[in-house]
Design a protein around this motif. Structure first.
Motif, PDB file in Angstrom:
ATOM      1  N   HIS A  79      85.525 105.334 -11.772  1.00 38.94           N
ATOM      2  CA  HIS A  79      86.824 104.913 -11.141  1.00 38.94           C
ATOM      3  C   HIS A  79      86.543 104.366  -9.715  1.00 38.94           C
ATOM      4  O   HIS A  79      85.224 105.284  -9.120  1.00 38.94           O
ATOM      5  CB  HIS A  79      87.763 106.142 -11.416  1.00 38.94           C
ATOM      6  N   THR A  81      87.114 104.396  -5.692  1.00 39.49           N
ATOM      7  CA  THR A  81      88.228 105.319  -5.410  1.00 39.49           C
ATOM      8  C   THR A  81      89.515 104.832  -5.135  1.00 39.49           C
ATOM      9  O   THR A  81      89.858 103.524  -4.944  1.00 39.49           O
ATOM     10  CB  THR A  81      87.602 105.699  -4.457  1.00 39.49           C
ATOM     11  N   ARG A  82      90.355 105.240  -4.656  1.00 41.21           N
ATOM     12  CA  ARG A  82      91.433 104.833  -4.293  1.00 41.21           C
ATOM     13  C   ARG A  82      91.655 104.086  -3.018  1.00 41.21           C
ATOM     14  O   ARG A  82      92.380 102.714  -3.100  1.00 41.21           O
ATOM     15  CB  ARG A  82      92.481 105.942  -3.809  1.00 41.21           C
ATOM     16  N   GLN A  84      89.040 102.182  -2.369  1.00 39.65           N
ATOM     17  CA  GLN A  84      88.731 100.770  -2.549  1.00 39.65           C
ATOM     18  C   GLN A  84      89.640  99.807  -3.416  1.00 39.65           C
ATOM     19  O   GLN A  84      89.744  98.435  -2.908  1.00 39.65           O
ATOM     20  CB  GLN A  84      87.346 101.507  -4.027  1.00 39.65           C
ATOM     21  N   ARG A  98      94.766 101.246 -12.335  1.00 45.42           N
ATOM     22  CA  ARG A  98      93.910 101.833 -12.171  1.00 45.42           C
ATOM     23  C   ARG A  98      93.503 101.800 -13.745  1.00 45.42           C
ATOM     24  O   ARG A  98      94.670 102.668 -14.540  1.00 45.42           O
ATOM     25  CB  ARG A  98      94.095 102.538 -11.240  1.00 45.42           C
ATOM     26  N   PHE A 132      85.118 112.851 -12.404  1.00 47.45           N
ATOM     27  CA  PHE A 132      86.135 112.564 -12.240  1.00 47.45           C
ATOM     28  C   PHE A 132      87.136 113.918 -11.491  1.00 47.45           C
ATOM     29  O   PHE A 132      87.418 114.431 -12.472  1.00 47.45           O
ATOM     30  CB  PHE A 132      86.772 111.248 -12.712  1.00 47.45           C
ATOM     31  N   LYS A 137      92.214 112.153  -7.551  1.00 47.73           N
ATOM     32  CA  LYS A 137      92.524 111.389  -8.324  1.00 47.73           C
ATOM     33  C   LYS A 137      91.295 110.276  -8.116  1.00 47.73           C
ATOM     34  O   LYS A 137      91.322 109.563  -7.877  1.00 47.73           O
ATOM     35  CB  LYS A 137      93.661 110.908  -7.864  1.00 47.73           C
ATOM     36  N   ASP A 138      90.556 111.460  -7.144  1.00 38.55           N
ATOM     37  CA  ASP A 138      88.822 110.089  -6.736  1.00 38.55           C
ATOM     38  C   ASP A 138      87.506 111.248  -7.590  1.00 38.55           C
ATOM     39  O   ASP A 138      87.732 112.114  -8.393  1.00 38.55           O
ATOM     40  CB  ASP A 138      88.582 110.000  -5.912  1.00 38.55           C
ATOM     41  N   PRO A 139      86.276 109.927  -7.928  1.00 40.67           N
ATOM     42  CA  PRO A 139      85.195 110.768  -8.342  1.00 40.67           C
ATOM     43  C   PRO A 139      84.930 111.708  -7.601  1.00 40.67           C
ATOM     44  O   PRO A 139      84.984 111.645  -5.920  1.00 40.67           O
ATOM     45  CB  PRO A 139      84.991 109.291  -8.313  1.00 40.67           C
ATOM     46  N   GLU A 141      80.922 112.580  -6.411  1.00 40.61           N
ATOM     47  CA  GLU A 141      79.560 112.351  -7.166  1.00 40.61           C
ATOM     48  C   GLU A 141      78.600 113.196  -7.146  1.00 40.61           C
ATOM     49  O   GLU A 141      79.195 114.405  -6.259  1.00 40.61           O
ATOM     50  CB  GLU A 141      79.053 111.363  -4.986  1.00 40.61           C
TER      51      GLU A 141
END
Length: 242
Positions: A79, A81-82, A84, A98, A132, A137-139, A141
């Motif tokens: 996904h 990111t928010r 981005q 999304r 995730f 609510k973001d990946p 890494e």
């Protein structure tokens, strides 16, 4: 469902006998939202490792290789990111939609699959993929480790069979494409329930709106723009499936 998991797991292990020892089998599991991709993928991975460990325990020749051989990589980690999404020219639409293809990073996923396709050498290192975090609510890494000993990789995600570029380049690198088929109404019920249970929607009306205006729109696109699968797997009604 258990016998299906076992059959699919045994099939994946059998594929290993047709490739060099330094190569991997990579299988993509796709389907519309609510089809049960994650349930299927995690169950098959677990069964593959169970069957392999049992075989190693019973075979003296394999005993020195008694380690799990299958890894699971969900596409959710790719996904955007928010931040981005918020920086995109169509930020409002991107945030609302999304989960649509344009809110993912397929180039990074393609790069990962290309790395997994490189033959594993004696000094090979682990390969890392993002996960995730549903709480933030973001990946995250480099949160999923694929070991050099992982010879079967199951990748799960909505768009792994899309005919659109660059998704089709990802599909071309797979050994097999599996599509989980589900009745649209069943998927809709699962999606609404999932949105409520996960706190994605504040109430049923909001969950229904999100399902009908985003998730199922994406699902319809998947059905009409996907490549032909190697296996079509029929989803069953199961409370574990989401």
């Amino acid at each position: 469902m258990e016998s299906t998991f076992a059959d699919l797991a045994a099939h994946c292990i059998a594929l290993l006998s047709h490739i060099p020892a330094e190569s991997r089998i990579i299988v993509a599991i796709s389907g519309i939202p609510g089809s049960g991709k994650t349930t299927l993928g995690t169950a098959v991975v677990s069964k593959i490792n169970e069957l392999w460990m049992t075989a190693c325990a019973a075979d003296a020749e394999k005993a020195t290789h008694k380690t799990q051989i299958c890894a699971f990589v969900p596409m959710d980690g790719f996904h955007l990111t928010r931040a981005q999404l918020a920086a995109m020219p169509n930020a409002e639409e991107a945030i609302a939609r999304r989960g649509a293809p344009f809110t993912f990073d397929p180039e990074s996923l393609l790069s990962l699959v290309q790395k997994l396709r490189v033959p594993v050498s004696a000094d090979a290192k682990s390969i890392y993929a993002p996960s995730f975090d549903h709480a933030v609510k973001d990946p995250i890494e480099n949160d999923i480790k694929v070991l050099p000993t992982d010879r079967i990789i199951i990748i799960e995600g909505l768009y792994l069979m899309l005919e659109d570029s660059p998704w089709n380049q990802i599909a071309d690198l797979m050994d097999e494409l599996w599509f989980v088929n589900v009745e649209r109404a069943v998927a809709r019920d699962r999606i609404i329930r999932r949105h409520l249970e996960a706190g994605i929607a504040r109430n049923e009306a909001e969950a229904i709106k999100r399902a009908d205006e985003s998730d199922l729109v994406n699902g319809d696109y998947i059905v009409s723009h996907s490549l032909t699968p190697d296996k079509m797997i029929i989803s069953i009604q199961d409370d574990r499936i989401s």
